[in-house]
Design an enzyme around this catalytic site. Structure first.
Site, PDB file in Angstrom:
ATOM      1  N   ASP A 258       0.679  -0.733   0.143  1.00 12.58           N
ATOM      2  CA  ASP A 258       0.382  -0.389   0.143  1.00 12.58           C
ATOM      3  C   ASP A 258       1.141   0.771   0.125  1.00 12.58           C
ATOM      4  O   ASP A 258       1.301   1.520   0.958  1.00 12.58           O
ATOM      5  CB  ASP A 258      -1.087  -0.111   1.031  1.00 12.58           C
ATOM      6  CG  ASP A 258      -1.410   1.409   1.171  1.00 12.58           C
ATOM      7  OD1 ASP A 258      -2.828   1.499   0.715  1.00 12.58           O
ATOM      8  OD2 ASP A 258      -1.920   2.254   2.666  1.00 12.58           O
ATOM      9  N   CYS A 315      -7.697  12.959   3.526  1.00 16.23           N
ATOM     10  CA  CYS A 315      -6.755  13.684   1.914  1.00 16.23           C
ATOM     11  C   CYS A 315      -6.492  14.249   1.450  1.00 16.23           C
ATOM     12  O   CYS A 315      -7.424  15.351   1.673  1.00 16.23           O
ATOM     13  CB  CYS A 315      -7.189  12.347   1.150  1.00 16.23           C
ATOM     14  SG  CYS A 315      -7.085  10.382   1.054  1.00 16.23           S
ATOM     15  N   GLY A 350     -13.664   7.670  -0.054  1.00 18.69           N
ATOM     16  CA  GLY A 350     -14.088   8.767  -0.681  1.00 18.69           C
ATOM     17  C   GLY A 350     -15.586   7.998  -1.031  1.00 18.69           C
ATOM     18  O   GLY A 350     -17.103   8.806  -1.501  1.00 18.69           O
TER      19      GLY A 350
HETATM   20  P1  XMP Z   1     -12.184   7.219   3.598  1.00 19.14           P
HETATM   21  O1  XMP Z   1     -13.059   8.780   2.349  1.00 19.14           O
HETATM   22  O2  XMP Z   1     -13.392   6.286   2.867  1.00 19.14           O
HETATM   23  O3  XMP Z   1     -10.635   7.723   2.677  1.00 19.14           O
HETATM   24  O4  XMP Z   1     -11.498   8.057   4.695  1.00 19.14           O
HETATM   25  C1  XMP Z   1     -10.003   6.229   3.203  1.00 19.14           C
HETATM   26  C2  XMP Z   1      -8.342   6.333   2.439  1.00 19.14           C
HETATM   27  O5  XMP Z   1      -7.412   7.135   2.041  1.00 19.14           O
HETATM   28  C3  XMP Z   1      -6.032   7.437   2.005  1.00 19.14           C
HETATM   29  N1  XMP Z   1      -5.744   8.099   2.702  1.00 19.14           N
HETATM   30  C4  XMP Z   1      -5.102   8.765   2.328  1.00 19.14           C
HETATM   31  N2  XMP Z   1      -4.972   9.328   0.988  1.00 19.14           N
HETATM   32  N3  XMP Z   1      -3.704  11.568   2.657  1.00 19.14           N
HETATM   33  C5  XMP Z   1      -4.491  10.654   1.215  1.00 19.14           C
HETATM   34  O6  XMP Z   1      -4.086  11.721   0.332  1.00 19.14           O
HETATM   35  C6  XMP Z   1      -3.802  10.245   3.564  1.00 19.14           C
HETATM   36  O7  XMP Z   1      -3.233  11.215   4.379  1.00 19.14           O
HETATM   37  C7  XMP Z   1      -4.364   9.584   4.042  1.00 19.14           C
HETATM   38  N4  XMP Z   1      -4.649   8.707   4.656  1.00 19.14           N
HETATM   39  C8  XMP Z   1      -5.314   7.730   3.828  1.00 19.14           C
HETATM   40  C9  XMP Z   1      -5.955   5.601   1.742  1.00 19.14           C
HETATM   41  O8  XMP Z   1      -5.882   5.046   0.804  1.00 19.14           O
HETATM   42  C10 XMP Z   1      -7.190   5.026   2.641  1.00 19.14           C
HETATM   43  O9  XMP Z   1      -7.516   4.154   2.149  1.00 19.14           O
END
Ligand code: XMP
Length: 484
Positions: A258, A315, A350
């Site tokens: 990941d 994000c 998302g």
């Molecule tokens: P949701 O919308 O379900 O998204 O909260 C979870 C996913 O967000 C990603 N993720 C990040 N993406 N900066 C990013 O651009 C971050 O700090 C970050 N932390 C998590 C990751 O793919 C997760 O599953």
């Protein structure tokens, strides 16, 4: 696996427009589904891992450790244990999941027949178990001593041998017994424990009646071929091989490489290496957002592809780096090579409503991964805290300043934090049990499938088409006040 995904004309004609969930709706079609409950939502997490609902909890340190992964798998999904801990700590979380519903205890607690009864009683109390298997120094089974045998015994100076049920009176089975056969033995003999021994009486395991009750409670649980809950765990580039080795030894079902930018040489190289060494564990890779990204990881050998650059709730990649692809388009484009090669897609990030699950899967994903929906539940890591009369938990991006600050302290003993963090940290209202969030997601998704007359996910991929919606069209679909 899938029939080829049909994309509605509106979208096929304009591939350069990046669309997200709110830009589209699934067009209703003729349906003969009598109840949405009859719709089958079984799917694949990765090439060889079948799960019963298309839901995955994110590998984030505020979302998935053992408690979340156990609950996810019991309800039919799967959790990915995060990697922001030591290798041993991460492996321990995996071990907890694999043991949670293990009907066969591989290494039961044993005692020698020469042990004094008073010590045996203390041992039974300390371990909070109902009895002990008695073995010799070669692990040859000699009897069982249970709490019932000892609870009223006044003379605790005697040895275990005096009170145990001896071997000749025990019901036993062979180590490769099938679950159905074991249930029949429990039913016939009304016993509580079934020791598993080989032809030389050497002990190889134990099945207890209490563990069968757990199985019956979670009928939809996602399990491996040995009846244990399925679980995945994340690995990074730096210590990927070392982490993988320990996780595989612990029994993990899938490794998830990941990386924020998964369409990268380092990811491709690691996937190839892992595939070479670990043939019995699925290797998932991501994150990507394009046809070529998905294609290159599939060519490297990935058993599932994680899609999503920047759609997540915490994000900030799109704002900070200016990169990303709106998530519906990212799924549609990645699903082309994925469906051609029968490799499942995980739509990561998302998802805000059940309708987004329907749209992500209609676009070609096999599962959705979420962080924000499951953060703040009882099963997410950490305790809730109370502020201004409401309870909260923390939810933070992996690349947030907070998370990188903590990692700096842990890994390098410095307070180094990212200067341009690509994630944020937030408090999230405490939600209680996971099932309060999870069950409505599944119900909504089943409803989405029934609106296009799809009985299973394969049919949904084949039938579902989208229509783009205007701003007014989107607004029209939102619940609104009847008084304005
Ligand atoms: P949701 O919308 O379900 O998204 O909260 C979870 C996913 O967000 C990603 N993720 C990040 N993406 N900066 C990013 O651009 C971050 O700090 C970050 N932390 C998590 C990751 O793919 C997760 O599953």
């Amino acid at each position: 696996m899938p029939q080829k995904k049909k994309i509605s004309e509106h979208i096929k004609d304009k591939p350069d427009i990046g669309l997200s969930f709110d830009d589209v709706l699934i067009i209703p079609q003729y349906s003969d589904i009598s109840s949405r409950k009859t719709v089958n939502v079984k799917t694949k997490f990765s090439r060889r891992i079948n799960i019963n609902i298309p839901i995955v909890s994110a590998n984030m340190d505020t979302v998935t450790e053992a408690a979340m992964a156990i609950a996810m798998a019991r309800y039919g999904g799967i959790g990915v244990i995060h990697r922001f801990n030591s290798i041993d700590e991460q492996a321990e979380e995996v071990r907890k999941v694999k043991r949670a519903e293990n009907v066969i205890i591989d290494d039961p607690i044993t005692i020698s027949k020469k042990t004094k009864l008073s010590d045996a009683v203390a041992f039974i109390k300390e371990k909070r178990i109902s009895g002990l298997l008695v073995v010799d120094k070669n692990k040859k089974l000699e009897g069982i001593v249970t709490w019932r045998d000892v609870r009223f015994t006044q003379h605790r100076n005697v040895t275990v041998e005096k009170v145990m049920t001896p071997f000749k009176k025990l019901i036993t089975a062979s180590p490769d017994i099938k679950v159905e056969k074991a249930i029949a033995i429990f039913d016939t003999y009304k016993i509580e424990k079934l020791p598993l021994i080989d032809k030389d009486r050497i002990l190889h395991g134990l099945i207890t009646a209490a563990d069968f009750l757990k199985i019956n409670k979670y009928k939809n649980a996602a399990k491996d071929k040995n009846g244990r809950l399925v679980v995945a765990a994340a690995v990074g580039i730096k210590d990927g091989m070392e982490r993988a080795q320990k996780l595989v030894e612990t029994g993990v079902d899938a490794l998830v490489v990941d990386i924020a930018h998964g369409h990268h040489k380092a990811v491709i190289d690691l996937v190839k290496k892992l595939k070479k060494v670990y043939t019995n564990v699925d290797i998932v890779a991501g994150n990507v957002a394009t046809y070529q990204g998905a294609y290159d990881l599939i060519k490297a050998g990935a058993d599932a592809i994680k899609v999503g650059i920047g759609p997540g709730a915490v994000c900030s990649t799109r704002v900070i780096a200016g990169t990303g692809v709106p998530q519906l388009t990212a799924i549609l484009n990645s699903s082309k090579p994925a469906h051609q090669h029968n490799i499942p897609l995980i739509a990561d990030g998302g998802i805000r409503h059940a309708g987004d699950v329907s749209k992500a899967i209609a676009a070609g994903a096999s599962t959705i991964m979420s962080g924000s929906l499951f953060a703040g539940t009882k099963e997410s890591p950490g305790e809730y805290f109370v502020e201004e009369d409401a309870a909260y938990k923390v939810y933070r991006g992996l690349a947030s300043r907070d998370a990188s600050f903590d990692r700096g302290l842990k890994e390098h003993n410095t307070d180094r934090a990212e200067r341009a963090p690509e994630g944020v940290s937030a408090r999230i209202v405490y939600k209680g049990d996971l099932n309060k969030v999870l069950f409505p997601l599944i119900d909504g998704f089943q409803s989405g499938m029934s609106y296009v007359g799809a009985k299973n996910i394969g049919e949904f991929w084949g039938k579902a088409t989208f229509i783009r919606t205007s701003k007014a069209g989107h607004k029209e679909g939102l619940p609104r006040s009847l008084n304005s």
